[in-house]
Design a protein around this motif. Structure first.
Motif, PDB file in Angstrom:
ATOM      1  N   ASN A   9       0.818  -1.216   0.000  1.00  0.00           N
ATOM      2  CA  ASN A   9       0.000   0.000   0.000  1.00  0.00           C
ATOM      3  C   ASN A   9       0.854   1.270   0.000  1.00  0.00           C
ATOM      4  OD1 ASN A   9       0.858  -0.624   2.637  1.00  0.00           O
ATOM      5  ND2 ASN A   9      -0.838   0.486   3.578  1.00  0.00           N
ATOM      6  N   ILE A  10       2.094   1.163  -0.508  1.00  0.00           N
ATOM      7  CA  ILE A  10       2.985   2.326  -0.578  1.00  0.00           C
ATOM      8  C   ILE A  10       3.432   2.567  -2.014  1.00  0.00           C
ATOM      9  CG2 ILE A  10       5.218   3.297   0.100  1.00  0.00           C
ATOM     10  CD1 ILE A  10       5.035   1.782   2.696  1.00  0.00           C
ATOM     11  N   ALA A  11       3.371   3.826  -2.426  1.00  0.00           N
ATOM     12  CA  ALA A  11       3.894   4.236  -3.734  1.00  0.00           C
ATOM     13  C   ALA A  11       5.099   5.136  -3.502  1.00  0.00           C
ATOM     14  CB  ALA A  11       2.826   4.991  -4.522  1.00  0.00           C
ATOM     15  N   ASP A  12       6.250   4.722  -4.024  1.00  0.00           N
ATOM     16  CA  ASP A  12       7.464   5.529  -3.956  1.00  0.00           C
ATOM     17  C   ASP A  12       7.509   6.413  -5.197  1.00  0.00           C
ATOM     18  OD1 ASP A  12       8.425   4.233  -1.604  1.00  0.00           O
ATOM     19  OD2 ASP A  12       9.097   2.554  -2.835  1.00  0.00           O
ATOM     20  N   LEU A  13       7.421   7.719  -4.999  1.00  0.00           N
ATOM     21  CA  LEU A  13       7.353   8.667  -6.111  1.00  0.00           C
ATOM     22  C   LEU A  13       8.709   9.358  -6.244  1.00  0.00           C
ATOM     23  CD1 LEU A  13       3.895  10.146  -5.051  1.00  0.00           C
ATOM     24  CD2 LEU A  13       4.321   8.242  -6.627  1.00  0.00           C
ATOM     25  N   VAL A  14       9.500   8.911  -7.200  1.00  0.00           N
ATOM     26  CA  VAL A  14      10.872   9.397  -7.321  1.00  0.00           C
ATOM     27  C   VAL A  14      11.139   9.981  -8.708  1.00  0.00           C
ATOM     28  CG1 VAL A  14      11.785   7.859  -5.554  1.00  0.00           C
ATOM     29  CG2 VAL A  14      11.670   7.074  -7.915  1.00  0.00           C
ATOM     30  N   PHE A  15      12.132  10.856  -8.757  1.00  0.00           N
ATOM     31  CA  PHE A  15      12.409  11.617  -9.971  1.00  0.00           C
ATOM     32  C   PHE A  15      13.866  11.492 -10.390  1.00  0.00           C
ATOM     33  CE2 PHE A  15       8.790  13.463  -7.944  1.00  0.00           C
ATOM     34  CZ  PHE A  15       7.984  13.949  -8.956  1.00  0.00           C
ATOM     35  N   HIS A  16      14.092  11.697 -11.701  1.00  0.00           N
ATOM     36  CA  HIS A  16      15.452  11.780 -12.219  1.00  0.00           C
ATOM     37  C   HIS A  16      15.859  13.260 -12.195  1.00  0.00           C
ATOM     38  CE1 HIS A  16      16.291   7.655 -13.499  1.00  0.00           C
ATOM     39  NE2 HIS A  16      15.012   7.566 -13.837  1.00  0.00           N
ATOM     40  N   GLU A  17      16.101  13.755 -10.979  1.00  0.00           N
ATOM     41  CA  GLU A  17      16.476  15.165 -10.809  1.00  0.00           C
ATOM     42  C   GLU A  17      17.731  15.516 -11.588  1.00  0.00           C
ATOM     43  OE1 GLU A  17      14.573  13.774  -6.908  1.00  0.00           O
ATOM     44  OE2 GLU A  17      16.190  13.051  -8.200  1.00  0.00           O
TER      45      GLU A  17
ATOM     46  N   LYS B 164      10.634  19.840 -11.631  1.00  0.00           N
ATOM     47  CA  LYS B 164      10.392  18.513 -11.069  1.00  0.00           C
ATOM     48  C   LYS B 164       8.922  18.496 -10.705  1.00  0.00           C
ATOM     49  CE  LYS B 164      11.990  15.953  -6.989  1.00  0.00           C
ATOM     50  NZ  LYS B 164      13.044  15.927  -5.960  1.00  0.00           N
ATOM     51  N   ASP B 165       8.124  17.798 -11.462  1.00  0.00           N
ATOM     52  CA  ASP B 165       6.673  17.877 -11.327  1.00  0.00           C
ATOM     53  C   ASP B 165       6.156  17.060 -10.144  1.00  0.00           C
ATOM     54  OD1 ASP B 165       4.038  18.430 -11.730  1.00  0.00           O
ATOM     55  OD2 ASP B 165       3.858  17.341 -13.625  1.00  0.00           O
ATOM     56  N   VAL B 166       6.493  17.527  -8.954  1.00  0.00           N
ATOM     57  CA  VAL B 166       6.010  16.886  -7.737  1.00  0.00           C
ATOM     58  C   VAL B 166       4.482  16.939  -7.696  1.00  0.00           C
ATOM     59  CG1 VAL B 166       6.051  16.975  -5.216  1.00  0.00           C
ATOM     60  CG2 VAL B 166       8.133  17.425  -6.510  1.00  0.00           C
ATOM     61  N   GLY B 167       3.932  18.050  -8.150  1.00  0.00           N
ATOM     62  CA  GLY B 167       2.482  18.180  -8.184  1.00  0.00           C
ATOM     63  C   GLY B 167       1.832  17.127  -9.053  1.00  0.00           C
ATOM     64  N   GLY B 168       2.471  16.810 -10.175  1.00  0.00           N
ATOM     65  CA  GLY B 168       1.939  15.772 -11.056  1.00  0.00           C
ATOM     66  C   GLY B 168       1.936  14.419 -10.395  1.00  0.00           C
ATOM     67  N   ALA B 169       2.966  14.144  -9.600  1.00  0.00           N
ATOM     68  CA  ALA B 169       3.033  12.858  -8.895  1.00  0.00           C
ATOM     69  C   ALA B 169       1.936  12.768  -7.837  1.00  0.00           C
ATOM     70  CB  ALA B 169       4.408  12.696  -8.248  1.00  0.00           C
ATOM     71  N   VAL B 170       1.702  13.864  -7.118  1.00  0.00           N
ATOM     72  CA  VAL B 170       0.622  13.904  -6.123  1.00  0.00           C
ATOM     73  C   VAL B 170      -0.720  13.682  -6.811  1.00  0.00           C
ATOM     74  CG1 VAL B 170      -0.636  15.426  -4.533  1.00  0.00           C
ATOM     75  CG2 VAL B 170       1.872  15.379  -4.501  1.00  0.00           C
TER      76      VAL B 170
END
Length: 360
Positions: free
Chosen positions: A149-157, A291-297
């Motif tokens: 029940n966990i989603a790891d939302l990570v980016f190629h910064e 870095k589209d953190v908003g898109g991940a949310v």
């Protein structure tokens, strides 16, 4: 100087005294719940949670960068899916236990998904997810916590930072640029690595100043504009004429100092050219490594609302469009050679011709 945050009053239907007590112990809260009386349910009745639970990283909402990017997705998801929500601020000098309490409060009160903005929430999400297996949890910038029940939302910064490096190298008039990281930790090393590689791809002889504001997050590296301003002043005095920061709220000081000396600054995470708090200096914001953190949310919330919760590691990169470099400043768009170089670099990364390093 960093101002102490004042808790924002909630409009969401969370009026029980126990919640108020917990909220005061966990930092400020701000609710933006939908004004209907259906408790966040969709018309078909499938989604019955209260809405999104969002817990901010150090610096909190108003950092014009990382946390504000998360808030943008939170706000858009609430509007599009017609659901409620509550966002919670970190407290000054808080412990890991405080973060765990904040995440658990959101889950216990019926929010779904519950999202920790930043790797500092990894232990809290890991612990609380076990207690609430029917709630979907998200953790941004960490891929070490694992559960069904966990989603790891990570980016190629590092990819967006590479573009920032190319832009800086093409824009500098003195072959001297600077990088300012908020905290000396692995995720910020990715920003440095990409930036340095991007600069060197244009001209290996360009000099690069490097500075980390603090060794640990709790020392204020992401939340102290004065520290950012001091670091920027030092790098400009050393001769750099383009500065790139990956320092959260502290980056406001970097941009302020660069702008006041009429030198270029490159922002991070959000498009800082468009931030009202930085309007006085925006003409000197060359661009921002996005870095589209908003898109991940938004993505995670949509998956939960639709009854198909996203779990596991979700990686966002240039190809997905969730990492990039902004071109909002007309002055940047007028620099045709800079724009062309950035676009070529982007194309090369997406096509696999360039592999960007994640370590300096």
């Amino acid at each position: 100087m960093r101002r102490r945050r004042v808790s924002r009053i909630s409009q969401v239907a969370v009026t029980v005294a126990t919640f108020a007590l917990v909220a005061s112990a966990c930092g400020g809260t701000s609710s933006d719940a939908a004004k209907d009386d259906d408790g966040g349910k969709k018309d078909d009745g499938k989604y019955a949670a209260k809405g999104i639970g969002l817990a901010y990283d150090i610096g909190g909402r108003g950092d014009q960068s990382f946390n504000d990017a998360a808030f943008s997705g939170y706000e858009r998801a609430r509007k599009d899916f017609k659901i409620g929500g509550i966002d919670m601020e970190p407290g000054d000098g808080e412990s890991s236990a405080d973060k765990t309490q904040r995440i658990e409060t959101l889950a216990r009160q019926g929010y779904d998904p519950v999202i920790g903005v930043g790797f500092v929430y990894a232990p809290a999400v890991q612990e609380v997810a076990k207690k609430y297996p029917k709630v979907t949890f998200g953790i941004i910038d960490d891929d070490t916590v694992k559960a069904d029940n966990i989603a790891d939302l990570v980016f190629h910064e590092e990819q967006g930072s590479y573009l920032a490096g190319v832009a800086a190298a093409k824009a500098t008039k003195v072959k001297h640029v600077g990088f300012i990281g908020g905290v000396d930790i692995p995720i910020i090393h990715k920003f440095e690595a990409g930036f340095v590689q991007g600069v060197k791809s244009v001209d290996p002889k360009i000099k690069i100043e490097k500075r980390y504001l603090t060794e640990k997050p709790e020392e204020g590296g992401f939340a102290s504009p004065d520290k950012g301003q001091d670091a920027a002043s030092g790098q400009l005095e050393a001769g750099a004429d383009v500065l790139y920061h990956a320092a959260g709220l502290s980056g406001q000081g970097v941009i302020q100092e660069a702008g006041s000396q009429q030198k270029w600054a490159i922002g991070v995470d959000s498009d800082q050219y468009k931030q009202k708090a930085l309007a006085k200096y925006k003409k000197y914001i060359l661009g921002s490594a996005l870095k589209d953190v908003g898109g991940a949310v938004y993505d995670l919330t949509e998956s939960v609302v639709e009854g198909k919760p996203m779990t596991g590691t979700q990686r966002y990169d240039l190809k997905s469009g969730r990492v990039g470099f902004s071109d909002a400043n007309p002055a940047y768009r007028d620099m045709k050679d800079v724009v062309a170089a950035v676009e070529k670099a982007k194309k090369d990364i997406v096509e696999g011709k360039v592999k960007v390093k994640t370590r300096p």
